[in-house]
Scaffold this active site. Structure first.
Site, PDB file in Angstrom:
ATOM      1  N   ASN A  92      19.611  10.362   6.502  1.00  0.00           N
ATOM      2  CA  ASN A  92      18.488   9.523   6.054  1.00  0.00           C
ATOM      3  C   ASN A  92      17.631   9.024   7.223  1.00  0.00           C
ATOM      4  O   ASN A  92      16.429   8.880   7.088  1.00  0.00           O
ATOM      5  CB  ASN A  92      19.057   8.326   5.262  1.00  0.00           C
ATOM      6  CG  ASN A  92      18.038   7.240   5.058  1.00  0.00           C
ATOM      7  OD1 ASN A  92      17.143   7.354   4.228  1.00  0.00           O
ATOM      8  ND2 ASN A  92      18.148   6.167   5.841  1.00  0.00           N
ATOM      9  N   TYR A 159       4.955  14.857  11.891  1.00  0.00           N
ATOM     10  CA  TYR A 159       5.934  14.268  10.954  1.00  0.00           C
ATOM     11  C   TYR A 159       6.202  15.238   9.807  1.00  0.00           C
ATOM     12  O   TYR A 159       7.365  15.517   9.465  1.00  0.00           O
ATOM     13  CB  TYR A 159       5.428  12.930  10.415  1.00  0.00           C
ATOM     14  CG  TYR A 159       6.326  12.341   9.342  1.00  0.00           C
ATOM     15  CD1 TYR A 159       7.564  11.787   9.666  1.00  0.00           C
ATOM     16  CD2 TYR A 159       5.943  12.356   7.998  1.00  0.00           C
ATOM     17  CE1 TYR A 159       8.395  11.258   8.668  1.00  0.00           C
ATOM     18  CE2 TYR A 159       6.766  11.818   7.010  1.00  0.00           C
ATOM     19  CZ  TYR A 159       7.987  11.273   7.357  1.00  0.00           C
ATOM     20  OH  TYR A 159       8.813  10.754   6.378  1.00  0.00           O
ATOM     21  N   LYS A 163       9.866  17.420   8.649  1.00  0.00           N
ATOM     22  CA  LYS A 163      10.505  17.392   7.337  1.00  0.00           C
ATOM     23  C   LYS A 163      10.559  18.787   6.708  1.00  0.00           C
ATOM     24  O   LYS A 163      11.526  19.138   6.036  1.00  0.00           O
ATOM     25  CB  LYS A 163       9.781  16.402   6.419  1.00  0.00           C
ATOM     26  CG  LYS A 163       9.898  14.944   6.880  1.00  0.00           C
ATOM     27  CD  LYS A 163      11.352  14.487   6.907  1.00  0.00           C
ATOM     28  CE  LYS A 163      11.495  12.994   7.084  1.00  0.00           C
ATOM     29  NZ  LYS A 163      12.896  12.550   7.084  1.00  0.00           N
TER      30      LYS A 163
HETATM   31  N1  NAP Z   1       9.101   4.885   3.518  1.00  0.00           N
HETATM   32  C1  NAP Z   1       8.417   5.911   3.036  1.00  0.00           C
HETATM   33  O1  NAP Z   1       7.332   5.723   2.480  1.00  0.00           O
HETATM   34  C2  NAP Z   1       9.012   7.300   3.119  1.00  0.00           C
HETATM   35  C3  NAP Z   1       8.345   8.335   2.443  1.00  0.00           C
HETATM   36  C4  NAP Z   1       8.898   9.610   2.443  1.00  0.00           C
HETATM   37  C5  NAP Z   1      10.081   9.842   3.104  1.00  0.00           C
HETATM   38  N2  NAP Z   1      10.702   8.824   3.786  1.00  0.00           N
HETATM   39  C6  NAP Z   1      11.968   9.122   4.452  1.00  0.00           C
HETATM   40  O2  NAP Z   1      12.968   8.257   3.952  1.00  0.00           O
HETATM   41  C7  NAP Z   1      13.973   8.038   4.969  1.00  0.00           C
HETATM   42  C8  NAP Z   1      14.217   6.555   5.124  1.00  0.00           C
HETATM   43  O3  NAP Z   1      13.018   5.925   5.507  1.00  0.00           O
HETATM   44  P1  NAP Z   1      12.787   4.344   5.409  1.00  0.00           P
HETATM   45  O4  NAP Z   1      11.450   4.144   4.820  1.00  0.00           O
HETATM   46  O5  NAP Z   1      13.978   3.685   4.828  1.00  0.00           O
HETATM   47  O6  NAP Z   1      12.691   4.000   6.986  1.00  0.00           O
HETATM   48  P2  NAP Z   1      12.877   2.608   7.745  1.00  0.00           P
HETATM   49  O7  NAP Z   1      12.754   1.468   6.806  1.00  0.00           O
HETATM   50  O8  NAP Z   1      11.972   2.674   8.921  1.00  0.00           O
HETATM   51  O9  NAP Z   1      14.420   2.676   8.241  1.00  0.00           O
HETATM   52  C9  NAP Z   1      14.758   3.680   9.157  1.00  0.00           C
HETATM   53  C10 NAP Z   1      16.255   3.718   9.368  1.00  0.00           C
HETATM   54  O10 NAP Z   1      16.527   4.797  10.281  1.00  0.00           O
HETATM   55  C11 NAP Z   1      17.183   4.290  11.422  1.00  0.00           C
HETATM   56  N3  NAP Z   1      16.748   4.985  12.625  1.00  0.00           N
HETATM   57  C12 NAP Z   1      15.484   5.125  13.096  1.00  0.00           C
HETATM   58  N4  NAP Z   1      15.497   5.793  14.266  1.00  0.00           N
HETATM   59  C13 NAP Z   1      16.796   6.081  14.525  1.00  0.00           C
HETATM   60  C14 NAP Z   1      17.464   6.738  15.591  1.00  0.00           C
HETATM   61  N5  NAP Z   1      16.793   7.219  16.655  1.00  0.00           N
HETATM   62  N6  NAP Z   1      18.820   6.862  15.518  1.00  0.00           N
HETATM   63  C15 NAP Z   1      19.510   6.356  14.459  1.00  0.00           C
HETATM   64  N7  NAP Z   1      18.939   5.708  13.441  1.00  0.00           N
HETATM   65  C16 NAP Z   1      17.596   5.571  13.476  1.00  0.00           C
HETATM   66  C17 NAP Z   1      16.826   2.820  11.495  1.00  0.00           C
HETATM   67  O11 NAP Z   1      17.822   2.139  12.247  1.00  0.00           O
HETATM   68  P3  NAP Z   1      17.490   0.734  13.020  1.00  0.00           P
HETATM   69  O12 NAP Z   1      17.372  -0.307  11.934  1.00  0.00           O
HETATM   70  O13 NAP Z   1      18.661   0.520  13.912  1.00  0.00           O
HETATM   71  O14 NAP Z   1      16.200   0.940  13.745  1.00  0.00           O
HETATM   72  C18 NAP Z   1      16.806   2.453  10.006  1.00  0.00           C
HETATM   73  O15 NAP Z   1      18.110   2.233   9.527  1.00  0.00           O
HETATM   74  C19 NAP Z   1      13.437   8.741   6.215  1.00  0.00           C
HETATM   75  O16 NAP Z   1      14.042  10.017   6.327  1.00  0.00           O
HETATM   76  C20 NAP Z   1      11.950   8.877   5.949  1.00  0.00           C
HETATM   77  O17 NAP Z   1      11.359   9.922   6.669  1.00  0.00           O
HETATM   78  C21 NAP Z   1      10.197   7.553   3.803  1.00  0.00           C
END
Ligand code: NAP
Length: 251
Positions: A92, A159, A163
């Site tokens: 994730n 980005y 993906k």
């Molecule tokens: N949000 C959206 O609109 C969206 C849309 C489509 C897809 N996605 C995908 O959904 C997934 C989750 O996204 P989210 O929105 O929940 O993101 P988020 O709120 O930014 O959370 C990101 C998570 O990833 C961890 N992380 C980031 N960089 C890391 C690294 N270098 N090593 C280990 N852990 C790391 C962070 O840990 P820390 O807290 O320690 O920084 C946090 O737990 C991702 O794959 C993203 O691409 C998101």
């Protein structure tokens, strides 16, 4: 609630915030013991572990930088040491560094390279390490994005490509691991109201909103539910697939 994942151990990378928390909770609700990883949010990760333990499952948080592919082997090893085994890997964790066109002189190509390492090479390293310990009928689920299939606006080439690459790797891995009945799938999430999308509420340009059949944020719980289904006993024949949970962005 039926505990269909009782006796299973899951790792959710990036389980300290956002979607990862929802996935970890949903897996625990089904009875799985859950490890989460994080890179910076130690306190938030510890708080998620307490929430998971309150559900009666075992839970641990492990610091591991997905931007360093050599961190994957120790991460998987620690999950096995602390929780006894690994049945379900959920990739994730990711970053989304978007907004500048590739010919913009201001684009930070070093940051784009690190994004590739975190989102693509780190995920591949996790899968390579996990396949050494996953049992027959294990599960690998990676979180993608609708942008892996469709680019509806400029400024997201790197980005989106990180993906899309995961989709290709997933299909290949599904072929390679089919004889072990290990399934490998991608859930392509849509826009969710997490830190990653911070500041976008009410400010998204019409081109982005209008590109969705169902407009608005996708609830993290709905994406987590798709992950839980793929992790569960009814999804043993789904592999090499991409499931879109993105409000029809890819319709
Ligand atoms: N949000 C959206 O609109 C969206 C849309 C489509 C897809 N996605 C995908 O959904 C997934 C989750 O996204 P989210 O929105 O929940 O993101 P988020 O709120 O930014 O959370 C990101 C998570 O990833 C961890 N992380 C980031 N960089 C890391 C690294 N270098 N090593 C280990 N852990 C790391 C962070 O840990 P820390 O807290 O320690 O920084 C946090 O737990 C991702 O794959 C993203 O691409 C998101």
């Amino acid at each position: 609630m039926s505990k269909t994942l009782s006796g299973k151990v899951a790792l959710v990378t990036g389980g300290s915030r956002g979607l990862g928390v929802a996935i970890a909770i949903a897996l625990a609700d089904k009875g799985a013991d859950v490890a989460i990883s994080y890179v910076a949010s130690e306190e938030k990760a510890a708080s998620v572990v307490e929430q998971l333990k309150a559900k009666g499952v075992k839970a641990v948080a492990i610091k591991a930088d997905q931007g360093d592919p050599s961190a994957s082997e120790p991460l998987i090893r620690q999950v096995v040491e602390k929780l006894g085994k690994l049945d379900i890997l959920v990739n994730n964790a990711a970053v989304a560094w978007q907004g500048k066109k590739i010919d913009d002189p201001e684009i930070d190509n070093a940051a784009m390279d690190r994004q590739w390492t975190i989102n693509t090479m780190g995920v591949i390293a996790n899968i390579r390490a996990a396949v050494k310990v996953l049992p027959d009928r294990g599960r690998i689920i990676s979180i993608g994005s609708g942008l892996g299939t469709r680019i509806a606006f400029p400024g997201t080439a790197d980005y989106a490509a990180t993906k899309a690459a995961i989709v290709g790797y997933t299909k290949g891995a599904a072929r390679d691991l089919g004889s072990r009945h290990i399934t490998v799938n991608v859930v392509q999430a849509g826009m969710m109201d997490t830190d990653m999308a911070a500041g976008s509420k009410g400010k998204l340009p019409p081109i982005i909103m209008e590109s969705h059949a169902i407009q608005g944020y996708v609830p993290v719980e709905e994406v987590a539910a798709a992950v839980v289904f793929l992790a569960g006993p009814d999804a043993g024949s789904i592999t090499g697939s991409v499931i879109d949970v993105n409000g029809g962005f890819t319709a």
